[in-house]
Design a protein around this motif. Structure first.
Motif, short mmCIF file in Angstrom:
data_model
loop_
_atom_site.label_atom_id
_atom_site.label_comp_id
_atom_site.label_asym_id
_atom_site.label_seq_id
_atom_site.Cartn_x
_atom_site.Cartn_y
_atom_site.Cartn_z
N ALA A 1 40.51 41.60 40.39
CA ALA A 1 40.13 40.43 39.59
C ALA A 1 38.89 39.76 40.17
CB ALA A 1 41.30 39.44 39.55
N ILE A 2 38.78 39.66 41.49
CA ILE A 2 37.59 39.06 42.11
C ILE A 2 36.37 39.95 41.87
CG2 ILE A 2 36.55 38.39 44.30
CD1 ILE A 2 38.70 36.48 43.28
N ALA A 3 36.55 41.25 41.97
CA ALA A 3 35.43 42.17 41.74
C ALA A 3 34.90 42.07 40.32
CB ALA A 3 35.86 43.59 42.05
N LEU A 4 35.76 41.77 39.35
CA LEU A 4 35.34 41.70 37.95
C LEU A 4 34.72 40.36 37.60
CD1 LEU A 4 38.17 43.58 36.01
CD2 LEU A 4 35.94 44.40 36.75
N LEU A 5 34.64 39.44 38.56
CA LEU A 5 33.96 38.18 38.28
C LEU A 5 32.47 38.42 37.99
CD1 LEU A 5 35.53 35.78 40.96
CD2 LEU A 5 35.70 35.56 38.48
N VAL A 6 31.86 39.36 38.70
CA VAL A 6 30.44 39.63 38.49
C VAL A 6 30.17 40.21 37.10
CG1 VAL A 6 28.45 40.94 39.32
CG2 VAL A 6 30.02 39.87 40.97
N PRO A 7 30.86 41.28 36.68
CA PRO A 7 30.63 41.78 35.31
C PRO A 7 30.90 40.71 34.24
CG PRO A 7 31.83 43.39 36.58
CD PRO A 7 31.77 42.16 37.41
N VAL B 1 43.09 39.40 35.07
CA VAL B 1 43.78 38.12 35.25
C VAL B 1 45.27 38.27 34.93
CG1 VAL B 1 43.96 35.74 34.41
CG2 VAL B 1 41.71 36.75 34.87
N PHE B 2 45.58 38.98 33.86
CA PHE B 2 46.97 39.23 33.49
C PHE B 2 47.70 39.98 34.61
CE2 PHE B 2 50.10 42.20 31.70
CZ PHE B 2 50.96 41.31 31.06
N GLY B 3 47.04 40.96 35.23
CA GLY B 3 47.65 41.70 36.34
C GLY B 3 47.96 40.82 37.53
N VAL C 1 51.07 38.89 36.84
CA VAL C 1 52.28 39.73 36.89
C VAL C 1 52.70 40.01 38.33
CG1 VAL C 1 53.20 42.03 36.38
CG2 VAL C 1 51.91 40.78 34.64
N HIS C 2 51.73 40.28 39.21
CA HIS C 2 52.05 40.79 40.55
C HIS C 2 51.92 39.76 41.66
CE1 HIS C 2 52.32 44.90 39.05
NE2 HIS C 2 51.19 44.71 38.41
N ARG C 3 51.42 38.58 41.37
CA ARG C 3 51.25 37.58 42.40
C ARG C 3 51.83 36.24 41.95
NH1 ARG C 3 50.71 41.50 44.71
NH2 ARG C 3 49.03 42.22 46.10
N PRO C 4 52.07 35.32 42.89
CA PRO C 4 52.64 34.01 42.52
C PRO C 4 51.73 33.25 41.56
CG PRO C 4 52.81 34.36 44.88
CD PRO C 4 51.96 35.46 44.36
N LEU C 5 52.32 32.28 40.87
CA LEU C 5 51.60 31.51 39.85
C LEU C 5 50.40 30.79 40.45
CD1 LEU C 5 51.38 30.40 36.99
CD2 LEU C 5 52.98 28.59 37.64
N ARG C 6 50.55 30.28 41.67
CA ARG C 6 49.42 29.55 42.27
C ARG C 6 48.19 30.45 42.40
NH1 ARG C 6 49.75 26.38 48.10
NH2 ARG C 6 47.58 25.61 48.11
N THR C 7 48.39 31.67 42.85
CA THR C 7 47.28 32.62 42.98
C THR C 7 46.69 32.95 41.62
OG1 THR C 7 48.31 33.57 44.95
CG2 THR C 7 46.62 34.89 43.86
N ALA C 8 47.57 33.16 40.63
CA ALA C 8 47.08 33.49 39.29
C ALA C 8 46.26 32.35 38.71
CB ALA C 8 48.27 33.80 38.38
N LEU C 9 46.61 31.10 38.99
CA LEU C 9 45.88 29.96 38.42
C LEU C 9 44.47 29.85 38.98
CD1 LEU C 9 48.68 27.23 38.27
CD2 LEU C 9 47.63 28.47 36.37
N TRP C 10 44.34 30.03 40.31
CA TRP C 10 42.97 29.88 40.83
C TRP C 10 42.09 31.07 40.46
CZ3 TRP C 10 40.84 33.36 44.14
CH2 TRP C 10 41.66 34.05 45.05
#
Length: 378
Positions: A64-70, A85-87, A90-99
């Protein structure tokens, strides 16, 4: 099965990202935002972004961080960024998904200002992006919650199964202990009789033929009864339907027990003041108390008189006592104290109290007493 499902999901995600890229390219060509060679640059950026999605399950935040540039350089990478972002949701806590979602919401803002959508303009385009990203995060969070619930239910089911196995093992252990107690109770009495009569035949040479025959008949009868009782207990042990082990003897058989003891040479002074009407467990326990007391007296103090008292007040009182000889006899059979321990457990299960030991009178006479008090209410 899980691997095939993951491959199918990855293919579906790739197709969606490609379709979004094609739609964005068509829209950009229509409104002129992809002119001046920007289409080729966008393709060069978008294709690697879509390929990187295949690693989103292993490295969701990294992808997700790598796709910030494209996402910041072309609208054609928006589908891939949304799937990333959807991934994360699904795989990480809500706090991580929000930021991560916030970063993906802010990254395309300069591009929307530089190349505004003719229909939505800057505010409309970013509001739509906020709605879509929020929906992706909500959907991913719901998927994660569902997976955690399923995992929790599976863990709970596995734990319940393990606990059920432990309970089954405990029940089997208790059943084995109960059967062992029954084997001791029903066989110790018979074997002590056999040992007593066999010892008499061994050491006494003044017995008449009738006395020898009588002793032999007693040995044969006791051995036969011991085998029958052992066969009954082992039959219950092998039973597939786990039939409850029910001792056949109770206070109704007390007369037969006393007769056998007296036939073996033990004088029994019986004071039986119970009038029946006892709960089954109390009846059996009282019988076992008398049986164990007579067996112990025969083994450790042969030839002495045994006094047996059974009376009823607020509780059923059972006492078996015998004086200790001046020179204790070595028992013909080894003792393990399992009989007394089993009696203590029986009395405790029946809700009563149990005492045993040597008591001395004021004159110094020693008496071994086995005594119990049992509740008599059914």
């Amino acid at each position: 099965m899980t691997r095939a499902r993951n491959v199918a999901v990855d293919i579906t995600a790739t197709v969606i990202a490609v379709l979004v890229a094609l739609m964005a390219a068509a829209g950009g060509l229509d409104n002129g935002t992809l002119g001046d060679g920007r289409l080729l640059v966008s393709l060069a950026i978008t294709v690697p972004a879509i390929v990187v999605l295949w690693w989103r399950r292993r490295y969701p935040v990294g992808v997700a961080i790598a796709l910030l540039v494209p996402a910041a350089l072309t609208d054609m990478a928006g589908g891939a960024a949304l799937i990333a972002v959807f991934g994360v949701a699904v795989h990480r806590p809500l706090r991580t998904a929000l930021w991560v979602a916030l970063l993906h919401l802010l990254a395309p803002v300069p591009l929307s200002i530089r190349y505004p959508d003719p229909d939505l303009q800057v505010l409309g385009a970013n509001t739509l992006a906020l709605t879509i990203i929020a929906g992706a995060v909500a959907w991913g969070t719901a998927v994660r919650a569902r997976r955690e619930l399923i995992a929790s239910l599976r863990e709970r089911a596995a734990r319940a199964e393990a606990e059920a196995r432990q309970r089954a093992e405990l029940v089997r252990g208790l059943e084995r202990e109960r059967i062992a107690r029954e084997m001791h109770d029903v066989l110790a009495h018979r074997i002590s009789l056999i040992s007593l009569h066999a010892g008499a035949l061994e050491i006494r040479d003044d017995l008449s033929r009738e006395q020898v025959a009588d002793a032999g008949a007693t040995i044969r009868t006791s051995a036969h009864q011991a085998m029958e009782e052992l066969r009954e207990i082992l039959g219950v042990l092998r039973a597939s339907d786990r039939e409850e082990l029910r001792p056949r003897q109770g206070l109704a058989d007390l007369g037969e027990l006393v007769a056998e003891a007296e036939k073996a040479g033990t004088t029994v002074q019986l004071e039986h003041r119970l009038d029946g009407g006892l709960p089954a467990a109390v009846d059996r326990t009282a019988f076992r108390l008398v049986q164990e007391g007579l067996t112990n007296a025969r083994k450790h103090a042969p030839g002495v008189a045994v006094r047996v008292l059974l009376e009823r007040g607020d509780e059923v009182h059972v006492r078996v006592s015998n004086p200790l000889p001046d020179r204790p006899a070595a028992p013909a059979l080894p003792g393990t104290r399992s009989g007394l321990e089993g009696l203590a457990e029986r009395v405790a299960l029946a809700g009563g109290r149990f005492e045993h030991g040597v008591r001395r009178s004021d004159q110094g006479a020693a008496t071994f007493t086995l005594e119990a008090w049992l509740p008599c209410k059914g």
